[in-house]
Design a protein around this motif. Structure first.
Motif, PDB file in Angstrom:
ATOM      1  N   PHE A  99      -2.955   6.663  10.814  1.00  0.00           N
ATOM      2  CA  PHE A  99      -1.835   6.898   9.891  1.00  0.00           C
ATOM      3  C   PHE A  99      -1.388   8.363   9.927  1.00  0.00           C
ATOM      4  O   PHE A  99      -0.203   8.653   9.782  1.00  0.00           O
ATOM      5  N   HIS A 111       0.818  -1.208   0.000  1.00  0.00           N
ATOM      6  CA  HIS A 111       0.000   0.000   0.000  1.00  0.00           C
ATOM      7  C   HIS A 111       0.856   1.265   0.000  1.00  0.00           C
ATOM      8  O   HIS A 111       0.356   2.360   0.210  1.00  0.00           O
ATOM      9  N   ARG A 147      -1.163   7.864   3.726  1.00  0.00           N
ATOM     10  CA  ARG A 147      -0.885   6.650   4.518  1.00  0.00           C
ATOM     11  C   ARG A 147       0.308   6.800   5.471  1.00  0.00           C
ATOM     12  O   ARG A 147       0.219   7.428   6.487  1.00  0.00           O
ATOM     13  N   ILE A 207     -10.465  13.235   0.954  1.00  0.00           N
ATOM     14  CA  ILE A 207     -10.000  14.116  -0.128  1.00  0.00           C
ATOM     15  C   ILE A 207     -11.173  14.885  -0.742  1.00  0.00           C
ATOM     16  O   ILE A 207     -11.001  15.999  -1.250  1.00  0.00           O
ATOM     17  N   GLU A 212      -5.043  12.219   4.282  1.00  0.00           N
ATOM     18  CA  GLU A 212      -5.265  10.813   4.638  1.00  0.00           C
ATOM     19  C   GLU A 212      -6.508  10.721   5.519  1.00  0.00           C
ATOM     20  O   GLU A 212      -6.641  11.446   6.501  1.00  0.00           O
ATOM     21  N   MET A 213      -7.399   9.779   5.164  1.00  0.00           N
ATOM     22  CA  MET A 213      -8.667   9.688   5.911  1.00  0.00           C
ATOM     23  C   MET A 213      -8.532   8.871   7.194  1.00  0.00           C
ATOM     24  O   MET A 213      -9.432   8.881   8.028  1.00  0.00           O
ATOM     25  N   ASN A 214      -7.415   8.152   7.366  1.00  0.00           N
ATOM     26  CA  ASN A 214      -7.249   7.323   8.562  1.00  0.00           C
ATOM     27  C   ASN A 214      -6.436   8.091   9.613  1.00  0.00           C
ATOM     28  O   ASN A 214      -5.267   8.424   9.391  1.00  0.00           O
ATOM     29  N   PHE A 234      -8.001   4.526  -4.133  1.00  0.00           N
ATOM     30  CA  PHE A 234      -9.371   4.229  -3.719  1.00  0.00           C
ATOM     31  C   PHE A 234      -9.725   2.747  -3.770  1.00  0.00           C
ATOM     32  O   PHE A 234     -10.520   2.271  -2.966  1.00  0.00           O
ATOM     33  N   ASP A 271      -0.315  14.536  -2.107  1.00  0.00           N
ATOM     34  CA  ASP A 271      -0.432  13.077  -2.177  1.00  0.00           C
ATOM     35  C   ASP A 271      -1.809  12.698  -1.636  1.00  0.00           C
ATOM     36  O   ASP A 271      -2.107  12.898  -0.453  1.00  0.00           O
ATOM     37  N   VAL A 272      -2.642  12.168  -2.524  1.00  0.00           N
ATOM     38  CA  VAL A 272      -4.006  11.798  -2.128  1.00  0.00           C
ATOM     39  C   VAL A 272      -3.946  10.420  -1.452  1.00  0.00           C
ATOM     40  O   VAL A 272      -3.583   9.433  -2.086  1.00  0.00           O
ATOM     41  N   PHE A 329      -9.837   0.681  -0.659  1.00  0.00           N
ATOM     42  CA  PHE A 329     -10.272   1.365   0.557  1.00  0.00           C
ATOM     43  C   PHE A 329     -11.709   1.869   0.525  1.00  0.00           C
ATOM     44  O   PHE A 329     -12.270   2.205   1.567  1.00  0.00           O
ATOM     45  N   PHE A 342       4.522   3.178  -1.995  1.00  0.00           N
ATOM     46  CA  PHE A 342       5.603   3.114  -2.966  1.00  0.00           C
ATOM     47  C   PHE A 342       6.870   2.631  -2.274  1.00  0.00           C
ATOM     48  O   PHE A 342       7.114   2.955  -1.104  1.00  0.00           O
ATOM     49  N   ALA A 359       5.187   7.927   2.623  1.00  0.00           N
ATOM     50  CA  ALA A 359       6.330   7.607   1.753  1.00  0.00           C
ATOM     51  C   ALA A 359       6.528   8.672   0.663  1.00  0.00           C
ATOM     52  O   ALA A 359       7.654   9.121   0.423  1.00  0.00           O
ATOM     53  N   VAL A 360       5.424   9.091   0.033  1.00  0.00           N
ATOM     54  CA  VAL A 360       5.533  10.060  -1.063  1.00  0.00           C
ATOM     55  C   VAL A 360       6.010  11.419  -0.525  1.00  0.00           C
ATOM     56  O   VAL A 360       6.809  12.117  -1.153  1.00  0.00           O
ATOM     57  N   ALA A 383      -8.310  14.024   6.576  1.00  0.00           N
ATOM     58  CA  ALA A 383      -9.568  14.388   5.901  1.00  0.00           C
ATOM     59  C   ALA A 383      -9.852  13.435   4.748  1.00  0.00           C
ATOM     60  O   ALA A 383      -8.953  12.749   4.250  1.00  0.00           O
ATOM     61  N   ASN A 415      -2.824   4.002  -6.223  1.00  0.00           N
ATOM     62  CA  ASN A 415      -3.829   3.001  -5.805  1.00  0.00           C
ATOM     63  C   ASN A 415      -4.712   3.482  -4.659  1.00  0.00           C
ATOM     64  O   ASN A 415      -4.954   2.741  -3.708  1.00  0.00           O
TER      65      ASN A 415
HETATM   66  C1  LIG Z   1      -2.405   2.688  -1.349  1.00  0.00           C
HETATM   67  S1  LIG Z   1      -2.361   3.851  -0.057  1.00  0.00           S
HETATM   68  C2  LIG Z   1      -1.289   5.057  -0.798  1.00  0.00           C
HETATM   69  C3  LIG Z   1      -0.084   5.368   0.055  1.00  0.00           C
HETATM   70  C4  LIG Z   1       0.846   6.445  -0.390  1.00  0.00           C
HETATM   71  N1  LIG Z   1       0.216   7.480  -1.170  1.00  0.00           N
HETATM   72  C5  LIG Z   1       2.020   5.881  -1.134  1.00  0.00           C
HETATM   73  O1  LIG Z   1       2.036   5.954  -2.350  1.00  0.00           O
HETATM   74  O2  LIG Z   1       2.945   5.349  -0.530  1.00  0.00           O
HETATM   75  C6  LIG Z   1      -3.935   4.642  -0.166  1.00  0.00           C
HETATM   76  C7  LIG Z   1      -4.336   5.429   1.063  1.00  0.00           C
HETATM   77  O3  LIG Z   1      -5.408   6.271   0.673  1.00  0.00           O
HETATM   78  C8  LIG Z   1      -6.263   6.453   1.782  1.00  0.00           C
HETATM   79  N2  LIG Z   1      -7.554   6.897   1.241  1.00  0.00           N
HETATM   80  C9  LIG Z   1      -8.453   6.180   0.528  1.00  0.00           C
HETATM   81  N3  LIG Z   1      -9.506   6.938   0.190  1.00  0.00           N
HETATM   82  C10 LIG Z   1      -9.276   8.187   0.695  1.00  0.00           C
HETATM   83  C11 LIG Z   1     -10.015   9.410   0.680  1.00  0.00           C
HETATM   84  N4  LIG Z   1     -11.189   9.497   0.080  1.00  0.00           N
HETATM   85  N5  LIG Z   1      -9.479  10.470   1.300  1.00  0.00           N
HETATM   86  C12 LIG Z   1      -8.276  10.401   1.928  1.00  0.00           C
HETATM   87  N6  LIG Z   1      -7.537   9.261   1.981  1.00  0.00           N
HETATM   88  C13 LIG Z   1      -8.026   8.164   1.371  1.00  0.00           C
HETATM   89  C14 LIG Z   1      -6.290   5.085   2.468  1.00  0.00           C
HETATM   90  O4  LIG Z   1      -6.640   5.186   3.824  1.00  0.00           O
HETATM   91  C15 LIG Z   1      -4.826   4.611   2.240  1.00  0.00           C
HETATM   92  O5  LIG Z   1      -4.049   4.867   3.380  1.00  0.00           O
END
Ligand SMILES: C[S@@+](CC[C@H](N)C(=O)[O-])C[C@H]1O[C@@H](n2cnc3c(N)ncnc32)[C@H](O)[C@@H]1O
Length: 301
Positions: free
Chosen positions: A179, A124, A153, A203, A174-176, A222, A149-150, A225, A126, A156-157, A201, A220
């Motif tokens: 994290f 999950h 998590r 996004i 980040e919605m969690n 949505f 970075d949407v 998640f 990069f 990393a980005v 929040a 990746n």
């Molecule tokens: C695959 S991870 C990407 C991690 C990071 N961007 C990276 O590339 O290393 C996706 C993250 O997006 C978050 N996420 C999913 N839908 C979201 C939303 N609507 N708003 C904010 N964060 C969201 C998830 O909780 C998850 O932690």
């Protein structure tokens, strides 16, 4: 030589270059690996140290109980799968864990027998290699630019952007909440606060941030998640607000692939143009080219 003297020596060299050769020299300075011994090694050490700090705060699969939907979705996955976060665990760390019996690359096909098959790994985040590729070979010079970075998590980005780019602002959404707390811990420990901000929040509440970003990264975000309806809503919001002409959008996988399984009315050809990425920049054999080829770059029209 101290810093002010060295800086002025470098500027003197640049001023002394023939005008016709200056663009070539600046391009070489931005893209060369010749500085690796001076810069990247220390950045790599910092990056690995961040990963180690985060490993100590998380279970081995780097998933949290608060990620109900992601855990449920993982159970629906047809192939036996393990989560291995590529930011936290590089190939060498995975090999060591496999040797210690704490992780396995294989699962038993017939329980109790020695017949085994490779497990599917999902990350999950990069990896370091993907981040260096992104910042050093996919994106242009980010001096003065704002990157979002949407779904940030573990950050990393954002941390990769701090170490391997000159972006002036790196915003993670980040919605969690758990994290977000981990990212804040790293921002404080490594003094990244002047360049990195993390927002807890959804996004879909961040129209202004998306409208003003120069670069938006979506790895990746949505699929694992959100349910399909939420994914559709989120992509519509993204396509309505990532609109700054000439800004860049980085996606994994491609926009076509992400949108193909959703009932969505986005006119791709009117929104974004895919830009060519050179996936052959690394000559080393151990480079995971398949992973790099998942990274797509678009210019907003
Ligand atoms: C695959 S991870 C990407 C991690 C990071 N961007 C990276 O590339 O290393 C996706 C993250 O997006 C978050 N996420 C999913 N839908 C979201 C939303 N609507 N708003 C904010 N964060 C969201 C998830 O909780 C998850 O932690």
């Amino acid at each position: 030589m101290d810093f002010p003297t060295a800086r002025s020596a470098v500027l003197d060299v640049l001023r002394g270059v023939r005008a016709i050769d200056l663009p070539r020299l600046l391009r070489w300075m931005r893209t060369t690996n010749d500085f690796d011994d001076f810069t990247l090694n220390n950045n790599d050490v910092v990056f690995r140290s961040i990963a180690e700090d985060l490993r100590h705060c998380l279970p081995i699969e780097a998933m949290l109980n608060s990620e109900h939907q992601a855990i449920e979705k993982m159970h629906q996955h047809p192939e036996p799968t393990v989560h291995v976060d590529a930011f936290l665990y590089d190939e060498d760390t995975i090999d060591s864990l496999c040797e210690e019996g704490e992780m396995s690359r294989y699962y038993c096909v017939t329980c109790g027998s020695h017949q085994t098959a490779p497990l599917e790994f999902i990350s999950h985040s990069f990896s370091l290699m993907e981040l260096k590729f992104l910042y050093q070979h996919v994106l242009p010079d980010l001096t003065g630019k704002v990157l979002v970075d949407v779904g940030s998590r573990l950050g990393a980005v954002l941390f990769g952007g701090c170490l391997y780019s000159s972006a002036s602002q790196l915003h993670g959404v980040e919605m969690n909440a758990d994290f977000c707390r981990l990212q804040e811990m790293i921002i404080t420990k490594y003094h990244f606060a002047d360049r990195v901000k993390v927002l807890h929040a959804d996004i879909c509440t961040q129209a202004l941030l998306l409208q003003t970003a120069d670069v938006v990264v979506m790895n990746n975000v949505f699929e694992y998640f959100l349910d399909r309806l939420e994914q559709t809503r989120a992509w519509e919001f993204i396509s309505q607000n990532v609109r700054k002409k000439g800004s860049l959008l980085v996606t994994v996988p491609s926009l076509e692939e992400s949108l193909s399984s959703l009932q969505i009315g986005i006119q791709l050809s009117q929104w974004a143009e895919e830009l060519q990425v050179d996936y052959d920049v690394y000559l080393e054999k151990d480079v995971d080219k398949e992973a790099l080829e998942q990274i797509h770059l678009y210019k907003i029209l």
